[in-house]
Design a protein around this motif. Structure first.
Motif, mmCIF file in Angstrom:
data_model
loop_
_atom_site.group_PDB
_atom_site.id
_atom_site.type_symbol
_atom_site.label_atom_id
_atom_site.label_comp_id
_atom_site.label_asym_id
_atom_site.label_seq_id
_atom_site.Cartn_x
_atom_site.Cartn_y
_atom_site.Cartn_z
ATOM 1 N N SER A 407 8.824 8.123 -9.344
ATOM 2 C CA SER A 407 9.646 7.726 -10.499
ATOM 3 C C SER A 407 10.906 6.969 -10.083
ATOM 4 O O SER A 407 11.639 6.484 -10.943
ATOM 5 C CB SER A 407 10.043 8.967 -11.313
ATOM 6 N N ARG A 408 11.166 6.888 -8.781
ATOM 7 C CA ARG A 408 12.292 6.128 -8.255
ATOM 8 C C ARG A 408 11.800 5.198 -7.149
ATOM 9 O O ARG A 408 10.824 5.512 -6.446
ATOM 10 C CB ARG A 408 13.367 7.053 -7.677
ATOM 11 N N THR A 409 12.478 4.064 -7.002
ATOM 12 C CA THR A 409 12.074 3.095 -5.993
ATOM 13 C C THR A 409 12.873 3.304 -4.705
ATOM 14 O O THR A 409 13.853 4.068 -4.670
ATOM 15 C CB THR A 409 12.304 1.662 -6.494
ATOM 16 N N THR A 410 12.449 2.592 -3.674
ATOM 17 C CA THR A 410 13.184 2.639 -2.407
ATOM 18 C C THR A 410 14.608 2.146 -2.585
ATOM 19 O O THR A 410 15.553 2.671 -1.984
ATOM 20 C CB THR A 410 12.462 1.780 -1.365
ATOM 21 N N LEU A 411 14.796 1.133 -3.414
ATOM 22 C CA LEU A 411 16.123 0.613 -3.657
ATOM 23 C C LEU A 411 17.035 1.664 -4.275
ATOM 24 O O LEU A 411 18.216 1.742 -3.942
ATOM 25 C CB LEU A 411 16.052 -0.615 -4.558
ATOM 26 N N ASP A 412 16.490 2.478 -5.156
ATOM 27 C CA ASP A 412 17.295 3.540 -5.762
ATOM 28 C C ASP A 412 17.793 4.519 -4.702
ATOM 29 O O ASP A 412 18.954 4.959 -4.722
ATOM 30 C CB ASP A 412 16.480 4.288 -6.816
ATOM 31 N N VAL A 413 16.905 4.854 -3.761
ATOM 32 C CA VAL A 413 17.298 5.770 -2.682
ATOM 33 C C VAL A 413 18.367 5.132 -1.806
ATOM 34 O O VAL A 413 19.372 5.764 -1.436
ATOM 35 C CB VAL A 413 16.076 6.173 -1.838
ATOM 36 N N LEU A 414 18.171 3.873 -1.473
ATOM 37 C CA LEU A 414 19.139 3.178 -0.626
ATOM 38 C C LEU A 414 20.501 3.075 -1.309
ATOM 39 O O LEU A 414 21.549 3.241 -0.673
ATOM 40 C CB LEU A 414 18.626 1.784 -0.281
#
Length: 487
Positions: A407-414
Motif C-alpha cells: 500500500s506504500r511505494t519505495t518513494l514513500d519509505v525513502l
C-alpha cells in the motif's frame, strides 16, 4: 563617578556551567545525540576553556597591550620628579697675542706671545618643577582612566576568545554527530537499495523504484562527505582557538540564564558590558585631556640648581667655579593661538566620546536582547524537534509496514526516512544552538570571564604590572609577572 570595582572583581551571576540547568536539557544533552562513546575520560568544555585562557595568543596580545598602557601612568607621574643633567666639554686651544710697546730707546716694537692650553668645563643642573599649570595632575588622571579602559577591553577580548572557544568546541561535537547520522543513513539506504534490487528482480517493483533508491543513496553519500569536510574545518578552528587537537569531547550543558527577562538582560548589559565600561573611561580620559591642554595657557614655576667649573677658557691657568639656585616663573601671554585650538579640539573629542558611550550602551542592550531571544528560540526549537522525531519514528514504522503489503511505494519509505534524518540533524543543531546561545547571553551582559565561569586556571592579575611600574623612578628590566598556567 565611574566605579572602578567593575574591573577589579566580577561576582558570578548564575554563570557556573551546568548549575541550575533546566531538567529537560540534562537527559537530552547526555544522550548519544551529542556524545561519542566514552571509552575514556573525555575533555570537558571547562577544561578546553581553561586551556584557551592560558594559551590563546589573541588573549596574550591583549594582556601585553594592557601592560603597554600601564606605562602611561609613570610617564605622567614623571611631571612631579626632578630632572638631573650633567654637561661636560674638553678640548685644546692654541692662540697668539701681539702687543706693541715702546722700548727704553723710544722705539715702537711688537711682542708676539704664543699660548697653548687645555680647555675643559663641566656643569651639573637639577631642575625641580613646582607648578606646570595643573598638567601633571590631569595627565595622571588621564593615564589612570586609560588603564581602566584598557582593562575593560582586555575583559572584552577575554569574553570573545572564550566565546570562540565555546563555538569551536560545540561545532566539533555537532559535526561529529552529523557525520555519524549521515554515515548511518548511507548504510540504511544501501541496505534499502539492496532490498529494492531484490524486489525488482522478482518483478514486485519497477525500475523507477530502484532509481529512486539509488538517487537517495548518492545524496546521502554527498551529505556525509559534506559533513566530514565541515568536521575537519571545525577541528582546525578548535586547534587554532583552543591550542590543541580535539580528542574525546564531553557534551556540555548550557549556562544558567544570566538574566530572567530580556529587559533584565538589556539593563545589565548597559551597565556591565566591557565595551560600555571602556567607553565610559575613554570619555573620562578625554575630559582629563582638556585640562592637560589648558595647562599650556597657565603659569609655570620651577626651581633650578647649578654647579659649574671652567678651566682655561681664555688664558692658561684660568679657572672659574660657581653655584647658583634660580627660581623661574613663566607666564604665557600669547603663543600664536595654537594652544587655544588644541583645547577646543580636546573638548570636541570629549563630546564625541560621550556619544560613543550612548552608542555602546544601545549596542550592548540590543546584543543582550538578541542573545536572550535566540536562547529562548533555541530551547523552543529543541522541544519542537524532539516531538517531531517521535512522530517521524512512528510514521516511518507505519510506512515500512504498509510498504510490505504494497500500500506504500519505495518513494514513500525513502521520504519517511529522510524526514526522520532531517529531524535528528535539526535536533543536533538546536542543542548546539542552546549551548552557544547561553554563552552568548553571558557575554552580552559581561559574565563570560574566567572568574565568572570558575575555570580551573590561575587568573591573570591585571594590577600586577601596574603596581610594579607605577612609582618606579628608573629601571629597564622586565617587570612582567609570570603568565598564568593551567592547573
Amino acid at each position: 563617578m565611574i566605579s572602578r570595582q567593575v574591573l577589579r572583581h566580577q561576582d558570578p551571576v548564575a554563570a557556573a556551567p551546568g548549575r541550575g540547568a533546566r531538567p529537560w536539557l540534562a537527559p537530552v544533552l547526555g544522550l548519544a545525540v551529542l556524545a561519542a562513546p566514552a571509552l575514556a575520560r573525555g575533555q570537558t568544555l571547562q577544561e578546553a576553556l581553561a586551556q584557551t585562557y592560558a594559551n590563546n595568543p589573541t588573549l596574550a596580545t591583549a594582556r601585553a597591550q594592557l601592560r603597554v598602557v600601564d606605562e602611561n601612568v609613570p610617564q605622567a607621574l614623571a611631571g612631579w620628579r626632578p630632572t638631573v643633567t650633567v654637561t661636560g666639554s674638553a678640548g685644546y686651544g692654541v692662540g697668539n697675542t701681539r702687543q706693541r710697546s715702546t722700548n727704553v730707546f723710544g722705539q715702537r716694537v711688537g711682542v708676539n706671545t704664543d699660548t697653548e692650553r687645555g680647555i675643559a668645563s663641566v656643569q651639573a643642573t637639577v631642575t625641580q618643577p613646582l607648578y606646570r599649570g595643573g598638567r601633571t595632575v590631569a595627565a595622571t588622571r588621564r593615564a589612570e582612566n586609560q588603564v581602566m579602559a584598557q582593562r575593560a577591553r582586555l575583559l572584552a577580548t577575554e569574553q570573545q576568545v572564550l566565546q570562540d572557544a565555546v563555538t569551536a568546541y560545540v561545532n566539533v561535537i555537532r559535526f561529529q554527530e552529523e557525520v555519524r547520522l549521515n554515515l548511518n543513513n548511507a548504510q540504511v539506504l544501501q541496505r534499502q537499495l539492496d532490498a529494492t534490487n531484490e524486489r525488482f528482480r522478482v518483478g514486485e517493483i519497477t525500475r523507477t523504484d530502484v532509481a529512486q533508491a539509488e538517487s537517495r543513496l548518492a545524496g546521502a553519500r554527498a551529505s556525509r562527505a559534506d559533513s566530514e569536510g565541515q568536521l575537519q574545518n571545525s577541528r582546525a578552528v578548535f586547534q587554532r582557538v583552543i591550542g590543541g587537537a580535539p580528542t574525546r569531547l564531553t557534551a556540555p550543558q548550557p549556562l544558567s540564564p544570566a538574566a530572567r527577562t530580556n529587559q533584565d538582560a538589556s539593563q545589565v548589559a548597559a551597565l556591565n558590558n566591557p565595551a560600555v565600561v571602556a567607553a565610559l573611561f575613554d570619555e573620562a580620559a578625554a575630559r582629563d585631556f582638556i585640562d592637560v591642554q589648558l595647562g599650556a595657557l597657565l603659569p609655570q614655576a620651577s626651581l633650578q640648581a647649578q654647579a659649574l667649573r671652567s678651566d682655561n677658557q681664555t688664558l692658561p691657568g684660568f679657572r672659574s667655579t660657581g653655584e647658583q639656585v634660580v627660581a623661574t616663573v613663566t607666564v604665557p601671554i600669547y603663543q600664536g593661538g595654537a594652544e587655544y585650538a588644541v583645547v577646543r579640539q580636546a573638548r570636541q573629542d570629549a563630546a564625541r566620546l560621550r556619544q560613543v558611550v550612548d552608542d555602546q550602551r544601545r549596542t550592548a542592550s540590543a546584543q543582550a536582547v538578541q542573545a536572550w531571544e535566540t536562547l529562548q528560540s533555541a530551547r523552543a526549537t529543541v522541544d519542537s524537534v524532539r516531538a517531531q522525531i517521535r512522530a517521524a519514528e512512528i510514521a516511518l514504522d507505519g510506512v515500512q509496514r504498509e510498504a510490505v503489503v504494497g500500500s506504500r511505494t519505495t518513494l514513500d519509505v525513502l521520504n519517511a526516512e529522510q524526514e526522520l534524518l532531517n529531524a535528528r540533524v535539526s535536533l543536533v543543531r538546536a542543542l548546539a544552538n542552546v549551548v552557544t546561545a547561553s554563552h552568548s547571553l553571558a557575554q552580552a551582559v559581561g559574565r563570560l570571564t574566567a572568574r565568572d565561569l570558575r575555570l580551573p586556571v590561575a587568573l591573570y592579575d591585571m594590577e600586577s604590572y601596574y603596581k610594579a611600574v607605577r612609582d618606579r623612578w628608573a629601571g629597564l628590566g622586565d617587570y612582567t609577572a609570570p603568565q598564568p598556567v593551567q592547573q
